[in-house]
Design a protein around this motif. Structure first.
Motif, PDB file in Angstrom:
ATOM      1  N   THR A 219       0.158  -0.688  -7.199  1.00 38.97           N
ATOM      2  CA  THR A 219      -0.949  -0.412  -8.076  1.00 38.97           C
ATOM      3  C   THR A 219      -2.196  -0.223  -7.602  1.00 38.97           C
ATOM      4  O   THR A 219      -3.177   0.221  -8.193  1.00 38.97           O
ATOM      5  N   ARG A 220      -2.421  -0.824  -6.286  1.00 38.39           N
ATOM      6  CA  ARG A 220      -3.677  -0.744  -5.621  1.00 38.39           C
ATOM      7  C   ARG A 220      -3.330  -1.090  -4.066  1.00 38.39           C
ATOM      8  O   ARG A 220      -2.473  -2.054  -3.737  1.00 38.39           O
ATOM      9  N   SER A 221      -4.055  -0.467  -3.078  1.00 41.52           N
ATOM     10  CA  SER A 221      -3.858  -0.866  -1.831  1.00 41.52           C
ATOM     11  C   SER A 221      -5.218  -0.546  -1.095  1.00 41.52           C
ATOM     12  O   SER A 221      -5.811   0.767  -1.236  1.00 41.52           O
ATOM     13  N   ARG A 222      -5.621  -1.272  -0.304  1.00 40.50           N
ATOM     14  CA  ARG A 222      -6.644  -0.994   0.593  1.00 40.50           C
ATOM     15  C   ARG A 222      -6.510  -1.635   1.922  1.00 40.50           C
ATOM     16  O   ARG A 222      -5.748  -2.659   2.010  1.00 40.50           O
ATOM     17  N   THR A 223      -7.091  -1.091   2.829  1.00 43.02           N
ATOM     18  CA  THR A 223      -6.879  -1.590   4.594  1.00 43.02           C
ATOM     19  C   THR A 223      -8.228  -1.840   5.018  1.00 43.02           C
ATOM     20  O   THR A 223      -8.872  -0.644   4.954  1.00 43.02           O
ATOM     21  N   PHE A 224      -8.684  -2.776   5.334  1.00 42.39           N
ATOM     22  CA  PHE A 224      -9.878  -2.983   6.104  1.00 42.39           C
ATOM     23  C   PHE A 224      -9.851  -3.319   7.724  1.00 42.39           C
ATOM     24  O   PHE A 224      -8.674  -4.066   7.996  1.00 42.39           O
ATOM     25  N   VAL A 225     -10.733  -3.114   8.338  1.00 41.43           N
ATOM     26  CA  VAL A 225     -10.566  -3.347   9.975  1.00 41.43           C
ATOM     27  C   VAL A 225     -11.993  -3.780  10.256  1.00 41.43           C
ATOM     28  O   VAL A 225     -12.752  -2.832  11.264  1.00 41.43           O
ATOM     29  N   PRO A 226     -12.703  -4.750   9.834  1.00 42.45           N
ATOM     30  CA  PRO A 226     -13.969  -5.014  10.032  1.00 42.45           C
ATOM     31  C   PRO A 226     -14.264  -5.573  11.525  1.00 42.45           C
ATOM     32  O   PRO A 226     -15.492  -5.397  11.780  1.00 42.45           O
ATOM     33  N   PHE A 227     -13.621  -6.563  11.929  1.00 38.67           N
ATOM     34  CA  PHE A 227     -13.610  -7.015  13.091  1.00 38.67           C
ATOM     35  C   PHE A 227     -12.638  -6.989  14.345  1.00 38.67           C
ATOM     36  O   PHE A 227     -12.459  -7.891  14.923  1.00 38.67           O
ATOM     37  N   GLY A 228     -11.957  -5.572  14.181  1.00 35.71           N
ATOM     38  CA  GLY A 228     -10.875  -5.537  15.042  1.00 35.71           C
ATOM     39  C   GLY A 228      -9.760  -5.865  14.668  1.00 35.71           C
ATOM     40  O   GLY A 228      -8.853  -5.835  15.254  1.00 35.71           O
ATOM     41  N   VAL A 229      -9.476  -6.576  13.442  1.00 37.01           N
ATOM     42  CA  VAL A 229      -8.289  -6.992  12.806  1.00 37.01           C
ATOM     43  C   VAL A 229      -8.143  -6.291  11.681  1.00 37.01           C
ATOM     44  O   VAL A 229      -9.307  -5.843  10.750  1.00 37.01           O
ATOM     45  N   ALA A 230      -6.796  -5.706  11.524  1.00 36.98           N
ATOM     46  CA  ALA A 230      -6.370  -4.996  10.199  1.00 36.98           C
ATOM     47  C   ALA A 230      -5.993  -6.060   9.149  1.00 36.98           C
ATOM     48  O   ALA A 230      -5.209  -6.999   9.280  1.00 36.98           O
ATOM     49  N   TYR A 231      -6.610  -5.862   7.942  1.00 40.66           N
ATOM     50  CA  TYR A 231      -6.500  -6.775   6.813  1.00 40.66           C
ATOM     51  C   TYR A 231      -6.020  -5.785   5.710  1.00 40.66           C
ATOM     52  O   TYR A 231      -6.705  -4.866   5.193  1.00 40.66           O
ATOM     53  N   HIS A 232      -4.835  -6.144   5.201  1.00 39.93           N
ATOM     54  CA  HIS A 232      -4.226  -5.165   4.221  1.00 39.93           C
ATOM     55  C   HIS A 232      -4.205  -5.961   2.708  1.00 39.93           C
ATOM     56  O   HIS A 232      -3.921  -7.157   2.891  1.00 39.93           O
ATOM     57  N   VAL A 233      -4.331  -5.215   1.697  1.00 42.52           N
ATOM     58  CA  VAL A 233      -4.642  -5.798   0.390  1.00 42.52           C
ATOM     59  C   VAL A 233      -3.793  -4.909  -0.359  1.00 42.52           C
ATOM     60  O   VAL A 233      -4.033  -3.668  -0.352  1.00 42.52           O
ATOM     61  N   ALA A 234      -2.844  -5.218  -1.114  1.00 37.65           N
ATOM     62  CA  ALA A 234      -1.956  -4.551  -1.979  1.00 37.65           C
ATOM     63  C   ALA A 234      -1.439  -5.130  -3.026  1.00 37.65           C
ATOM     64  O   ALA A 234      -1.243  -6.426  -2.918  1.00 37.65           O
ATOM     65  N   VAL A 235      -1.303  -4.606  -4.479  1.00 35.52           N
ATOM     66  CA  VAL A 235      -0.553  -5.004  -5.262  1.00 35.52           C
ATOM     67  C   VAL A 235       0.509  -4.328  -5.894  1.00 35.52           C
ATOM     68  O   VAL A 235       0.423  -3.022  -5.848  1.00 35.52           O
ATOM     69  N   TRP A 236       1.523  -5.029  -6.294  1.00 35.18           N
ATOM     70  CA  TRP A 236       2.722  -4.338  -6.602  1.00 35.18           C
ATOM     71  C   TRP A 236       3.260  -4.703  -8.107  1.00 35.18           C
ATOM     72  O   TRP A 236       3.100  -5.903  -8.175  1.00 35.18           O
ATOM     73  N   ALA A 237       3.546  -3.724  -8.676  1.00 36.77           N
ATOM     74  CA  ALA A 237       4.278  -4.230 -10.064  1.00 36.77           C
ATOM     75  C   ALA A 237       5.611  -3.697 -10.452  1.00 36.77           C
ATOM     76  O   ALA A 237       5.860  -2.688  -9.799  1.00 36.77           O
ATOM     77  N   PRO A 238       6.425  -4.393 -11.127  1.00 32.38           N
ATOM     78  CA  PRO A 238       7.790  -3.816 -11.424  1.00 32.38           C
ATOM     79  C   PRO A 238       7.777  -2.462 -12.333  1.00 32.38           C
ATOM     80  O   PRO A 238       6.665  -2.278 -13.133  1.00 32.38           O
ATOM     81  N   VAL A 239       8.501  -1.510 -12.020  1.00 32.12           N
ATOM     82  CA  VAL A 239       8.812  -0.269 -12.735  1.00 32.12           C
ATOM     83  C   VAL A 239       9.391  -0.560 -14.093  1.00 32.12           C
ATOM     84  O   VAL A 239      10.314  -1.024 -14.093  1.00 32.12           O
ATOM     85  N   THR A 240       8.515  -0.188 -15.217  1.00 26.87           N
ATOM     86  CA  THR A 240       9.311  -0.481 -16.536  1.00 26.87           C
ATOM     87  C   THR A 240       9.587   0.843 -17.359  1.00 26.87           C
ATOM     88  O   THR A 240       8.950   1.826 -16.915  1.00 26.87           O
ATOM     89  N   GLY A 241      10.580   0.960 -18.353  1.00 26.24           N
ATOM     90  CA  GLY A 241      11.074   1.820 -18.757  1.00 26.24           C
ATOM     91  C   GLY A 241      11.906   2.787 -18.130  1.00 26.24           C
ATOM     92  O   GLY A 241      12.142   2.384 -16.919  1.00 26.24           O
TER      93      GLY A 241
END
Length: 241
Positions: A219-241
């Motif tokens: 449902t959301r995803s971003r990747t940051f590489v601010p100081f030579g390190v990769a920081y991944h941010v993601a949110v998952w939700a179950p599929v309904t219906g």
């Protein structure tokens, strides 16, 4: 049951008191992490976190700690009720899980640390066991902590490695799409060489969600590489219906 998944990095810079000055790069990573943690809290006030450490360990919700070892005495707790004195030796993933809990106003978070050098088969075993632990009727938010490679470009913590870009691009795509097979394919040896401590927790996540049996979507995803390190941010939700 797993109500939601939040995949977040674990750098000390998410804690503002640990950053010297108002660095906008750190602030951007922090804001994304807190936003994702609040989405997790919206699904459940009770969390279970997975992180990596040299040895497997378990921390239940009564534990509290401090970031004193990282330069500033910032107290944190794995639950709103704080019955114990702060432990100054808590591993970084436990401290970050506790800090995020407080920022999102969740009730509690237990932490399961897996061995950072776990091979994919061991990660699959641990993930299936985790899914079994969470298989009851009560919703539990699953928080997965770990950084990508620390060998990006001139600001790399270690020696820059041209393989880091492709590695973290693959991680970013997999997390955005909730692609379990792609997470399974991450090369454990390469991840170690690149300093990507999130590899084992991500593969535990893949196994846990697969054992859960439902379909999931990012449902959301971003990747940051601010100081030579990769920081991944993601949110998952179950599929309904």
């Amino acid at each position: 049951m797993i109500s939601c998944v939040a995949v977040l990095p674990q750098p000390p810079l998410v804690v503002p008191e640990l950053v010297g000055g108002d660095d906008p790069r750190a602030a951007a990573v922090r804001a994304a992490c807190v936003e994702a943690a609040k989405a997790l809290a919206d699904s459940s006030r009770h969390w279970l976190a997975v992180g990596a450490h040299p040895a497997a360990a378990r921390f239940d919700a009564g534990v509290s700690g401090t970031f004193r070892g990282f330069g500033v005495d910032v107290p944190v707790s794995l639950s709103r009720v704080n019955p114990t004195a702060p432990d100054p030796e808590l591993p970084l993933p436990v401290l970050v899980a506790a800090w995020l809990r407080g920022q999102a106003d969740a009730e509690d978070v237990g932490v399961r640390l897996v061995a950072a050098d776990s091979d994919p088969a061991r990660c699959a075993h641990d993930g299936a066991a985790l899914a079994g632990e969470l298989a009851g009727p009560d919703p539990v938010g699953l928080l997965v902590l770990g950084d990508g490679s620390h060998r990006h470009g001139d600001h790399a913590v270690g020696r820059p490695d041209e393989r880091a870009a492709d590695f973290d691009a693959a991680v970013s795509r997999a997390l955005a799409a909730a692609d379990l097979d792609a997470l399974d394919r991450l090369d454990a040896r390469l991840a170690t060489e690149l300093g990507a401590v999130g590899r084992a927790p991500w593969q535990v996540l893949a196994a846990a969600v697969r054992a859960d049996g439902r379909r999931w979507r990012g449902t959301r995803s971003r990747t940051f590489v601010p100081f030579g390190v990769a920081y991944h941010v993601a949110v998952w939700a179950p599929v309904t219906g």
